[in-house]
Design a protein around this motif. Structure first.
Motif, PDB file in Angstrom:
ATOM      1  N   ARG A 100      -7.476   9.728  -1.165  1.00 19.11           N
ATOM      2  CA  ARG A 100      -6.059   9.573  -1.482  1.00 19.11           C
ATOM      3  C   ARG A 100      -5.501  10.776  -2.241  1.00 19.11           C
ATOM      4  O   ARG A 100      -4.325  11.131  -2.077  1.00 19.11           O
ATOM      5  CB  ARG A 100      -5.850   8.291  -2.302  1.00 19.11           C
ATOM      6  CG  ARG A 100      -4.416   7.845  -2.388  1.00 19.11           C
ATOM      7  CD  ARG A 100      -4.281   6.467  -2.989  1.00 19.11           C
ATOM      8  NE  ARG A 100      -2.931   5.950  -2.803  1.00 19.11           N
ATOM      9  CZ  ARG A 100      -2.523   5.298  -1.720  1.00 19.11           C
ATOM     10  NH1 ARG A 100      -3.355   5.093  -0.732  1.00 19.11           N
ATOM     11  NH2 ARG A 100      -1.289   4.864  -1.618  1.00 19.11           N
ATOM     12  N   TRP A 101      -6.348  11.417  -3.040  1.00 22.23           N
ATOM     13  CA  TRP A 101      -5.858  12.552  -3.825  1.00 22.23           C
ATOM     14  C   TRP A 101      -5.775  13.846  -3.002  1.00 22.23           C
ATOM     15  O   TRP A 101      -5.235  14.827  -3.465  1.00 22.23           O
ATOM     16  CB  TRP A 101      -6.729  12.768  -5.059  1.00 22.23           C
ATOM     17  CG  TRP A 101      -8.198  12.923  -4.769  1.00 22.23           C
ATOM     18  CD1 TRP A 101      -8.857  14.061  -4.427  1.00 22.23           C
ATOM     19  CD2 TRP A 101      -9.186  11.885  -4.811  1.00 22.23           C
ATOM     20  NE1 TRP A 101     -10.182  13.818  -4.244  1.00 22.23           N
ATOM     21  CE2 TRP A 101     -10.427  12.490  -4.486  1.00 22.23           C
ATOM     22  CE3 TRP A 101      -9.148  10.520  -5.116  1.00 22.23           C
ATOM     23  CZ2 TRP A 101     -11.611  11.757  -4.437  1.00 22.23           C
ATOM     24  CZ3 TRP A 101     -10.324   9.799  -5.061  1.00 22.23           C
ATOM     25  CH2 TRP A 101     -11.538  10.412  -4.728  1.00 22.23           C
ATOM     26  N   MET A 130     -13.782   3.204   7.008  1.00 23.94           N
ATOM     27  CA  MET A 130     -14.207   3.120   5.613  1.00 23.94           C
ATOM     28  C   MET A 130     -13.821   1.746   5.066  1.00 23.94           C
ATOM     29  O   MET A 130     -13.866   0.763   5.790  1.00 23.94           O
ATOM     30  CB  MET A 130     -13.600   4.272   4.809  1.00 23.94           C
ATOM     31  CG  MET A 130     -14.063   5.649   5.292  1.00 23.94           C
ATOM     32  SD  MET A 130     -15.869   5.863   5.313  1.00 23.94           S
ATOM     33  CE  MET A 130     -16.229   5.837   3.572  1.00 23.94           C
ATOM     34  N   PHE A 131     -13.420   1.652   3.811  1.00 26.26           N
ATOM     35  CA  PHE A 131     -13.164   0.355   3.183  1.00 26.26           C
ATOM     36  C   PHE A 131     -12.340   0.557   1.925  1.00 26.26           C
ATOM     37  O   PHE A 131     -12.330   1.650   1.340  1.00 26.26           O
ATOM     38  CB  PHE A 131     -14.485  -0.336   2.825  1.00 26.26           C
ATOM     39  CG  PHE A 131     -15.465   0.571   2.118  1.00 26.26           C
ATOM     40  CD1 PHE A 131     -15.395   0.766   0.754  1.00 26.26           C
ATOM     41  CD2 PHE A 131     -16.440   1.243   2.840  1.00 26.26           C
ATOM     42  CE1 PHE A 131     -16.281   1.612   0.097  1.00 26.26           C
ATOM     43  CE2 PHE A 131     -17.329   2.101   2.201  1.00 26.26           C
ATOM     44  CZ  PHE A 131     -17.253   2.282   0.830  1.00 26.26           C
ATOM     45  N   LYS A 136     -10.050  -6.424  -7.740  1.00 26.74           N
ATOM     46  CA  LYS A 136      -8.891  -5.590  -7.438  1.00 26.74           C
ATOM     47  C   LYS A 136      -9.281  -4.601  -6.350  1.00 26.74           C
ATOM     48  O   LYS A 136     -10.387  -4.078  -6.349  1.00 26.74           O
ATOM     49  CB  LYS A 136      -8.434  -4.834  -8.691  1.00 26.74           C
ATOM     50  CG  LYS A 136      -7.909  -5.719  -9.793  1.00 26.74           C
ATOM     51  CD  LYS A 136      -7.302  -4.898 -10.921  1.00 26.74           C
ATOM     52  CE  LYS A 136      -8.333  -4.008 -11.584  1.00 26.74           C
ATOM     53  NZ  LYS A 136      -7.770  -3.249 -12.730  1.00 26.74           N
ATOM     54  N   GLU A 137      -8.372  -4.349  -5.418  1.00 26.72           N
ATOM     55  CA  GLU A 137      -8.622  -3.398  -4.351  1.00 26.72           C
ATOM     56  C   GLU A 137      -7.752  -2.169  -4.531  1.00 26.72           C
ATOM     57  O   GLU A 137      -6.584  -2.264  -4.906  1.00 26.72           O
ATOM     58  CB  GLU A 137      -8.342  -4.012  -2.977  1.00 26.72           C
ATOM     59  CG  GLU A 137      -9.337  -5.078  -2.569  1.00 26.72           C
ATOM     60  CD  GLU A 137      -9.178  -5.493  -1.115  1.00 26.72           C
ATOM     61  OE1 GLU A 137      -8.243  -4.973  -0.456  1.00 26.72           O
ATOM     62  OE2 GLU A 137      -9.968  -6.318  -0.650  1.00 26.72           O
ATOM     63  N   ARG A 138      -8.334  -1.017  -4.249  1.00 23.62           N
ATOM     64  CA  ARG A 138      -7.592   0.227  -4.292  1.00 23.62           C
ATOM     65  C   ARG A 138      -7.813   0.939  -2.969  1.00 23.62           C
ATOM     66  O   ARG A 138      -8.960   1.162  -2.560  1.00 23.62           O
ATOM     67  CB  ARG A 138      -8.074   1.112  -5.446  1.00 23.62           C
ATOM     68  CG  ARG A 138      -7.362   2.455  -5.509  1.00 23.62           C
ATOM     69  CD  ARG A 138      -7.982   3.360  -6.547  1.00 23.62           C
ATOM     70  NE  ARG A 138      -7.337   4.654  -6.579  1.00 23.62           N
ATOM     71  CZ  ARG A 138      -7.830   5.731  -7.181  1.00 23.62           C
ATOM     72  NH1 ARG A 138      -8.989   5.644  -7.813  1.00 23.62           N
ATOM     73  NH2 ARG A 138      -7.191   6.871  -7.157  1.00 23.62           N
ATOM     74  N   HIS A 139      -6.731   1.288  -2.312  1.00 19.78           N
ATOM     75  CA  HIS A 139      -6.843   1.994  -1.045  1.00 19.78           C
ATOM     76  C   HIS A 139      -7.070   3.475  -1.342  1.00 19.78           C
ATOM     77  O   HIS A 139      -6.137   4.215  -1.633  1.00 19.78           O
ATOM     78  CB  HIS A 139      -5.596   1.777  -0.198  1.00 19.78           C
ATOM     79  CG  HIS A 139      -5.521   0.393   0.372  1.00 19.78           C
ATOM     80  ND1 HIS A 139      -5.080   0.131   1.650  1.00 19.78           N
ATOM     81  CD2 HIS A 139      -5.862  -0.807  -0.144  1.00 19.78           C
ATOM     82  CE1 HIS A 139      -5.143  -1.168   1.884  1.00 19.78           C
ATOM     83  NE2 HIS A 139      -5.607  -1.752   0.802  1.00 19.78           N
ATOM     84  N   ALA A 143     -15.399  -4.235   3.876  1.00 20.65           N
ATOM     85  CA  ALA A 143     -13.956  -4.385   4.081  1.00 20.65           C
ATOM     86  C   ALA A 143     -13.577  -5.793   4.526  1.00 20.65           C
ATOM     87  O   ALA A 143     -12.390  -6.088   4.689  1.00 20.65           O
ATOM     88  CB  ALA A 143     -13.473  -3.380   5.119  1.00 20.65           C
ATOM     89  N   GLY A 144     -14.577  -6.651   4.751  1.00 17.04           N
ATOM     90  CA  GLY A 144     -14.292  -8.008   5.196  1.00 17.04           C
ATOM     91  C   GLY A 144     -13.896  -8.081   6.652  1.00 17.04           C
ATOM     92  O   GLY A 144     -13.192  -9.013   7.070  1.00 17.04           O
ATOM     93  N   GLN A 145     -14.343  -7.105   7.459  1.00 19.85           N
ATOM     94  CA  GLN A 145     -13.993  -7.065   8.871  1.00 19.85           C
ATOM     95  C   GLN A 145     -15.169  -7.491   9.738  1.00 19.85           C
ATOM     96  O   GLN A 145     -16.329  -7.427   9.329  1.00 19.85           O
ATOM     97  CB  GLN A 145     -13.544  -5.650   9.259  1.00 19.85           C
ATOM     98  CG  GLN A 145     -12.265  -5.202   8.554  1.00 19.85           C
ATOM     99  CD  GLN A 145     -11.941  -3.747   8.857  1.00 19.85           C
ATOM    100  OE1 GLN A 145     -12.696  -2.852   8.512  1.00 19.85           O
ATOM    101  NE2 GLN A 145     -10.818  -3.524   9.505  1.00 19.85           N
TER     102      GLN A 145
END
Length: 267
Positions: free
Chosen positions: A105-106, A134-135, A148-151, A177-179
């Motif tokens: 993300r950065w 990814m996840f 808590k989830e962070r994308h 990722a729960g997929q």
């Protein structure tokens, strides 16, 4: 009839050496090796990799680009430079696929043109640039019953809805990722280029279990590949770093047997 090659990822042998992975792959009966570009110089040296491939009769059929947190300093800080050098390495050793993680993300500038940048590079090479699922990163909330989830990845950790021509499906990442990896494979269909065969119980940790030891539909996924038009390779990517030599060999042997038992021949 064709059976997709079953590769042993060098990450499955960590912290053992790159050469020990080639030796293990040859002794246990794998079809080739996936090389994780890492801090060890030989993982970035096509001459050394070709020599190991010849010595052990184990071709390098996949390269994993150094796009992990732990490999941020490998080949410098230029993210696109890492991708380009990974493709050059793959071409030099005859690998068919380069596995790439989406940007963190950065890495906003890199991420802003990532889908388009991958497409441009794909158009210039026969090597498949295959973006891995990814996840979301998960952390325990103050209330212990919640997380808590962070994308942490851009444009997203899930490649299914993005325009990548080629995708790598990692079953452990799908688990965290729960997929459902079988459902993901069906959605990807002909875009599925490479598989990281492993397993997950769906915990918050990226487990990379021996296939069949978790809850992902590993067997069903392998059996479904012919109907999806799959033409890629399957790489065993399991965590053995806390195992002794005997347990590591048992895990790698079991993973290969699982793949052989459930991966059908393709007409």
């Amino acid at each position: 009839m064709r059976v997709p090659p079953i590769l042993l990822s060098t990450s499955s042998c960590y912290p053992e050496s790159t050469e020990s992975c080639f030796a293990d792959a040859a002794r246990l009966g794998y079809d080739g090796v996936e090389v994780m570009v890492w801090k060890w110089p030989e993982t970035r040296d096509p001459g050394r990799l070709n020599a190991l491939a010849e010595q052990y009769g184990m071709p390098v059929l996949a390269i994993h680009s150094p796009t992990l947190l732990l490999t941020q300093r490998v080949w410098g800080s230029d993210a696109w430079g890492k991708i380009d050098r990974s493709v050059e390495l793959a071409e030099a050793v005859g690998a068919e696929v380069v596995v790439v993680h989406p940007p963190f993300r950065w890495q906003r500038e890199y991420a802003s043109g990532f889908v388009e940048g991958i497409a441009r590079r794909q158009a210039a090479t026969d090597v498949k640039l295959s973006v891995e699922n990814m996840f979301p990163w998960k952390a325990r909330a103050k209330d212990a019953s919640r997380t808590k989830e962070r994308h942490a990845y851009l444009p997203h950790w899930d490649p299914v809805e993005l325009g990548y021509e080629n995708v790598t499906l990692d079953l452990s990442h799908a688990g965290i990722a729960g997929q459902d990896s079988l459902e993901m494979a069906a959605q990807l269909a002909g875009r599925l280029a490479h598989v990281h065969l492993t397993d997950s119980t769906g915990s918050n940790r990226d487990e990379h279990l021996t296939p069949g030891r978790g809850t992902q539909p590993c067997r069903e996924l392998l059996q479904a590949l012919p109907g999806l038009g799959f033409t890629g390779s399957v790489a065993v990517e399991v965590t053995t770093r806390k195992m002794g030599p005997a347990d590591r060999e048992a895990a790698l042997t079991e993973s290969l047997a699982f793949a052989r038992d459930h991966l059908p021949s393709f007409g």
